[in-house]
Enzyme design. Structure first.
Site, short mmCIF file in Angstrom:
data_model
loop_
_atom_site.label_atom_id
_atom_site.label_comp_id
_atom_site.label_asym_id
_atom_site.label_seq_id
_atom_site.Cartn_x
_atom_site.Cartn_y
_atom_site.Cartn_z
N HIS A 390 0.83 -1.21 0.00
CA HIS A 390 0.00 0.00 0.00
C HIS A 390 0.87 1.26 0.00
O HIS A 390 0.73 2.13 -0.87
CB HIS A 390 -0.91 -0.03 1.23
N GLU A 391 1.75 1.35 0.99
CA GLU A 391 2.61 2.54 1.08
C GLU A 391 3.59 2.59 -0.09
O GLU A 391 3.96 3.68 -0.55
CB GLU A 391 3.35 2.56 2.42
N HIS A 394 1.88 4.38 -2.87
CA HIS A 394 1.99 5.84 -2.71
C HIS A 394 3.35 6.34 -3.17
O HIS A 394 3.46 7.33 -3.89
CB HIS A 394 1.82 6.21 -1.23
N HIS A 397 3.91 6.23 -6.86
CA HIS A 397 3.13 7.32 -7.46
C HIS A 397 3.93 8.62 -7.36
O HIS A 397 4.05 9.38 -8.33
CB HIS A 397 1.79 7.44 -6.73
#
Length: 598
Positions: A390-391, A394, A397
């Site tokens: 998940h992180e 980020h 991105h």
């Protein structure tokens, strides 16, 4: 690290810490850079009253602004990351505070910028931004002009800038209280005392021994109950600050204010709540299934996180998690996976819990540094594999965004960010499910994925509804208190969890411990994010080169578009309730599978 011992920050091995040297080599280097900040203010003040005179003046101001933002971002991140890693580090706390104050001072002294920019005749400014030298600033100007209806006079803007630092008091105090000052004691497991903390609480909630879960639950919420009036006042102050700002800037409501910057229609927020309400029966079925599988006469709040499938080995080292991410995300190509995994192993991540470290996890992208990740990784909690992915979503991105955009347009919105993160989670789930070696592991993963979608879609929508109700009360003249907040939250607990749940007297204290509430109307983006990401994960994994290219174009777009438009570029329309309904259908499908197999 022993599971029974939480080390001091000074005892954490360097390989387990993030490498902040991409920001500053030392505190002394930070101090030297910090001293240069007034230069940017002085240079901009020389242009005061002159922006409309020529395109050269405006361009000079924008270049100074970009350089200041680059420096203050580095200064603030270096200090805040050090403080997040050790809440008791008074020096880091001081540095973070000074960076924040410096930004507030800069904003106050340069508050003439937006009013002057917006005073430039429309025909003139539109002609200027078409010039080649404005290429790196065109989007920034257009997005600034979007705020024209809610931009005040220079004097009024200065006043609002001057109070920006004090506006963070409630959030800062809540963070210090819950992460540093609150003590929850310990829980005896297998004859050994284990510390109960913000981070270990989730592990205790998955313990198969119901008495251990109950004891951890009671002790944990006792800590919040002892400070409920203080926390209630802090959150009430945060909401009042939101209402003040919305009224000062002439928005219809706090919700309208928070959606305006992203150019997201109010219908997106309301459709989310309405669509989830319509699909609550599937959620209630899932809780009823949990009650049956666990063999309980009464399903309690501390029973909702324990694995439905028992005796499944889920121990995964940090390094093994990195390799899972590499393989699961391979559809995105080697550039993506090599960059991410090299970062996860070499300097991007602060890996494990230490005393005073902020709970949870986050990614903090920086234009001139690593896209840092904070974890509190535990090898006996399989969800931490998903948290890493998940992180990592980020951070990747951020990596693509900063490498494809100038600084004034590289920051994407949180609305978009939660797509890249939950996209990665879905691919990790599909990989682990495909490679499950036993029916028990497959059922374990199905149940865990149902819980994760529940946590990201249903729960965050419940949180979003709580925020909306709290803000509407203050907007309509009703002050908030711990009792008022607990009443709102209990009604929502009963609505979302359904008839099979029996709550404790202290269950509604949960509403007082959510840190995201101090950034109003943030959490709904988790729900819209997972809705978009589930659609895009299917599109990329079942598609070809074009679908993958569309997704990378989305990652690279940074802040060059408003989020609804950038997601359309990727292949999903979030202005429609359809993606939310599709995600809820996916959840119901998981429930159907589990009802058959369990």
């Amino acid at each position: 690290m022993s599971k029974n011992t939480i080390p001091l920050r000074k005892d954490v091995p360097e390989k387990d810490k993030w490498d902040l040297s991409t920001l500053y080599k030392s505190d002394e280097t930070w101090e030297a850079e910090f001293k240069t900040l007034p230069e940017y203010t002085e240079k901009l003040l020389k242009l005061k009253g002159k922006l409309a005179e020529s395109s050269e003046n405006l361009l000079s101001a924008l270049k100074i602004l970009a350089k200041f933002y680059e420096k203050i971002e580095m200064l603030d991140n270096y200090a805040s990351l050090k403080h997040a890693a050790d809440g008791g580090d008074s020096k880091a706390q001081n540095m973070e505070g000074r960076a924040s104050m410096a930004y507030a001072e800069f904003s106050a002294k340069t508050s003439f910028l937006d009013p002057e920019l917006m005073a430039i005749p429309e025909e003139k400014i539109n002609a200027w931004i078409e010039q080649p030298e404005f290429r790196d600033y065109k989007i920034y100007i257009k997005k600034s002009l979007h705020f024209k209806p809610h931009t005040l006079s220079e004097a009024e803007e200065k006043i609002l800038s001057l109070q920006s630092e004090s506006a963070r008091t409630a959030s800062n105090a809540f963070s210090l209280l819950t992460n540093v000052d609150l003590q929850f004691g310990s829980i005896k497991v297998d004859g050994e005392e284990q510390p109960l903390t913000q981070s270990t609480y989730s592990v205790f909630m998955q313990n198969p021994d119901r008495e251990i879960r109950k004891e951890a639950y009671k002790k944990f919420y006792k800590g919040f109950e002892n400070h409920q009036n203080t926390i209630g006042a802090l959150y009430g102050g945060s909401v009042s600050q939101d209402v003040f700002m919305a009224r000062a800037r002439n928005y219809d409501s706090t919700l309208a204010m928070r959606l305006y910057g992203d150019n997201v229609p109010k219908s997106v927020y309301m459709n989310l709540i309405e669509t989830v309400h319509k699909n609550l029966p599937a959620l209630h079925r899932f809780y009823a299934l949990r009650k049956r599988v666990l063999g309980l006469k009464e399903l309690r709040h501390y029973d909702v996180y324990v694995p439905l499938v028992k005796n499944v080995e889920c121990k995964t080292s940090y390094e093994e998690s990195v390799e899972i991410c590499r393989k699961a995300l391979s559809v995105l190509g080697e550039e993506y996976t090599n960059t991410l995994c090299d970062g996860l192993l070499n300097g991007w991540v602060d890996r494990y819990e230490n005393k005073g470290k902020r709970s949870g996890a986050f990614s903090s992208g920086v234009y001139r540094g690593y896209p840092y990740i904070m974890l509190n990784y535990k090898d006996d909690n399989i969800r931490d594999v998903f948290t890493m992915a998940h992180e990592g979503g980020h951070s990747m991105h951020s990596w693509y965004s900063k490498n494809n955009n100038p600084i004034l347009q590289y920051n994407y919105t949180i609305f978009e960010a939660e797509v890249a993160s939950t996209f990665n989670e879905e691919l990790v789930f599909e990989y682990l499910l495909k490679n499950a070696k036993t029916p028990e592991m497959k059922n374990y993963l199905l149940a865990m994925r149902a819980n994760d979608i529940l946590a990201t879609l249903h729960r965050q929508t419940m949180f979003a509804e709580f925020e909306l109700k709290a803000h509407e009360l203050v907007e309509n003249g009703t002050p908030l208190s711990a009792d008022v907040l607990r009443k709102i939250y209990r009604e929502l607990l009963e609505l979302y969890f359904g008839p099979d749940m029996v709550f404790e007297e202290e269950s509604d204290l949960e509403g007082l411990r959510i840190p995201h509430f101090y950034g109003a109307y943030y959490v709904y983006k988790y729900a819209t994010g997972i809705s978009a990401s589930l659609a895009l994960a299917k599109r990329v994994t079942h598609g070809g080169a074009k679908e993958k290219e569309d997704y990378f174009n989305f990652l690279k777009s940074g802040g060059s578009r408003y989020p609804i438009e950038s997601l359309k570029l990727a292949g999903v329309d979030m202005s429609s309730p359809e993606p939310v309904q599709s995600a809820l259908d996916s959840f119901e499908d998981l429930v159907n599978q589990l009802e058959k197999t369990l």
